[in-house]
Write an enzyme that holds these catalytic residues in place. Structure first.
Site, short mmCIF file in Angstrom:
data_model
loop_
_atom_site.label_atom_id
_atom_site.label_comp_id
_atom_site.label_asym_id
_atom_site.label_seq_id
_atom_site.Cartn_x
_atom_site.Cartn_y
_atom_site.Cartn_z
N HIS A 148 20.33 41.75 14.27
CA HIS A 148 20.94 40.61 14.95
C HIS A 148 20.51 39.33 14.25
O HIS A 148 19.49 38.74 14.57
CB HIS A 148 20.51 40.60 16.43
CG HIS A 148 21.18 39.54 17.26
ND1 HIS A 148 21.35 39.68 18.63
CD2 HIS A 148 21.70 38.34 16.95
CE1 HIS A 148 21.96 38.60 19.10
NE2 HIS A 148 22.17 37.76 18.10
N HIS A 165 22.63 35.89 12.44
CA HIS A 165 23.87 35.22 12.04
C HIS A 165 23.60 34.55 10.70
O HIS A 165 22.71 33.70 10.62
CB HIS A 165 24.26 34.17 13.07
CG HIS A 165 24.44 34.73 14.46
ND1 HIS A 165 25.66 35.03 14.98
CD2 HIS A 165 23.53 35.08 15.40
CE1 HIS A 165 25.51 35.52 16.20
NE2 HIS A 165 24.22 35.56 16.49
N HIS A 195 27.68 40.28 21.84
CA HIS A 195 26.66 39.52 22.57
C HIS A 195 27.01 39.61 24.06
O HIS A 195 28.15 39.36 24.45
CB HIS A 195 26.70 38.05 22.17
CG HIS A 195 26.08 37.74 20.85
ND1 HIS A 195 26.41 38.38 19.69
CD2 HIS A 195 25.12 36.82 20.51
CE1 HIS A 195 25.69 37.87 18.69
NE2 HIS A 195 24.89 36.93 19.17
N GLU A 232 22.99 37.25 27.41
CA GLU A 232 22.05 36.26 26.88
C GLU A 232 21.96 35.16 27.93
O GLU A 232 20.95 35.02 28.61
CB GLU A 232 22.56 35.71 25.53
CG GLU A 232 21.68 34.62 24.92
CD GLU A 232 22.29 34.00 23.64
OE1 GLU A 232 23.50 34.15 23.42
OE2 GLU A 232 21.53 33.33 22.91
N ASP A 263 18.04 36.27 15.10
CA ASP A 263 19.22 35.55 15.59
C ASP A 263 19.66 34.42 14.62
O ASP A 263 20.55 34.64 13.81
CB ASP A 263 18.97 35.01 17.00
CG ASP A 263 20.25 34.83 17.80
OD1 ASP A 263 21.33 35.17 17.31
OD2 ASP A 263 20.16 34.35 18.96
N ASP A 264 19.05 33.25 14.76
CA ASP A 264 19.37 32.10 13.90
C ASP A 264 18.06 31.50 13.43
O ASP A 264 17.63 30.44 13.91
CB ASP A 264 20.19 31.07 14.70
CG ASP A 264 21.49 31.66 15.21
OD1 ASP A 264 22.44 31.74 14.42
OD2 ASP A 264 21.53 32.07 16.39
N1 HPA Z 1 24.54 33.47 20.82
C1 HPA Z 1 25.87 33.37 20.77
N2 HPA Z 1 26.51 32.97 19.68
C2 HPA Z 1 25.80 32.70 18.59
C3 HPA Z 1 24.43 32.79 18.59
C4 HPA Z 1 23.77 33.21 19.76
O1 HPA Z 1 22.53 33.33 19.84
N3 HPA Z 1 24.03 32.43 17.36
C5 HPA Z 1 25.13 32.16 16.64
N4 HPA Z 1 26.21 32.30 17.39
ZN ZN Z 2 23.22 35.99 18.22
#
Ligand code: HPA
Ligand code: ZN
Length: 332
Positions: free
Chosen positions: A16, A18, A196, A199, A277-278
């Site tokens: 996971h 991006h 996703h 969250e 994630d990011d």
């Molecule tokens: N959640 C949803 N969309 C996203 C995320 C995330 O953590 N990161 C990049 N796009």
């Molecule tokens: Zn994500």
């Protein structure tokens, strides 16, 4: 070996991440400059100051703005290559990366430009760093079903380079049900599917991802704990959750890392994995995430190994490769 040494030594798969979320400010400045694109910051320090998010949307606004400087195939290559160098440092030996084609095609960038740059970096990562990888194409859920169908068709010539489709962006108000038909078509074409869910969105969205999208993994899914029947379903189906601890902290999904539920989920038998994630926006890459939960939740060596094993079991690698990595982990 202490916990920190073990974290560093463990082979890990990242499931996971991006790729647009690995965009470090220094590289963003360099690419903006060579493409002659203005960005609303004077310095790297100013960029980092802007990263004080309180929820998913406040992050996404800045994340999409940053991606605007990516124009040429080489830009996508450089972005992905910088991430692979981080993988090498963190003993991430396999990665399944999300990319958001609509963020680029909606600005007039060709689908081919994006995927060719990413794929070339993936090929170099294999040959130069020994890191295997797959690409997962995400639909932006704040956009329409129709736009997702267009993107799915654009992806077909690159079917061999895309292992799965996913669903990201603003979760609340855009339930998985909105994309049930697109995902059915994607499965028909032979793509694996992830989404996703849970969250910021409620457990109902996780049920929808399972029952309507028929996902192979849930991305995030940390809100599943609010629904006991859902927990039973996840455990019974051995459904992986790709959990992102530093992301959850930064976007206030949890208020304090000591309250994170990843250890409880693991102890109850949910197939949880650790992911970044990011990482450029949320304060760290794979090992930073492992270290943060280990310090906050006092994870022991067996739990750390289990998380690493889960990452390979939940991956889309062939069975023999999964098994080879798992044996390396067990031997540590
Ligand atoms: N959640 C949803 N969309 C996203 C995320 C995330 O953590 N990161 C990049 N796009
Ligand atoms: Zn994500």
């Amino acid at each position: 070996m202490n916990q920190l040494e073990l974290i560093r030594a463990l082979p890990k798969a990242e499931l996971h991440v991006h790729i647009e979320g690995t965009f470090e400010p220094e590289l963003m400045f360099a690419i903006a400059q060579r493409n002659n694109i203005a960005i609303p910051y004077q310095s790297v320090e100013e960029v980092k100051e802007a990263y004080n998010f309180h929820n998913l949307q406040s992050f996404l606004d800045i994340y999409y703005a940053g991606a605007n400087v990516l124009v040429h195939e080489q830009d996508f290559y450089d972005l992905a290559w910088a991430y692979f160098e981080k993988c090498a440092e963190d003993q991430v030996v396999h990665t399944e990366m999300f990319f958001d084609p609509q963020t680029h095609t909606d600005r007039g960038i060709a689908f081919a430009t994006v995927i060719n740059g990413l794929q070339r970096a993936c090929d170099d990562a294999q040959s130069k760093l020994g890191i295997s990888s797959r690409l997962i194409m995400c639909f932006l859920r704040h956009l329409s079903e129709e736009a997702a169908f267009v993107t799915l068709e654009q992806a077909l010539p690159y079917k061999e380079q895309i292992i799965a489709v996913g669903l990201d962006s603003s979760e609340v108000g855009h339930p998985p049900a909105k994309f049930a038909r697109v995902f059915a078509k994607a499965r028909e074409y032979g793509f694996l599917v992830v989404a996703h869910a849970g969250e910021e969105g409620p457990p109902e969205y996780i049920w929808e991802a399972l029952d309507l999208l028929k996902v192979n993994r849930i991305d995030h899914g940390v809100r599943s704990e609010e629904d006991q029947a859902l927990m039973q379903r996840l455990i019974q189906d051995e459904m992986p959750l790709t959990v992102c601890p530093l992301s959850n902290l930064k976007l206030c999904v949890v208020q304090d890392m000591r309250q994170h539920n990843i250890r409880r989920l693991l102890q109850q038998g949910v197939k949880v994995t650790v992911n970044s994630d990011d990482p450029s926006y949320f304060g760290g890459y794979m090992n930073d995430n492992f270290i943060a939960i280990t310090e906050a939740l006092d994870l022991n060596a067996d739990e750390l190994k289990q998380l690493a094993i889960n990452s390979f079991e939940a991956s889309f690698l062939p069975a023999a490769q999964k098994q080879a990595w798992i044996e390396k982990i067990q031997a540590l």
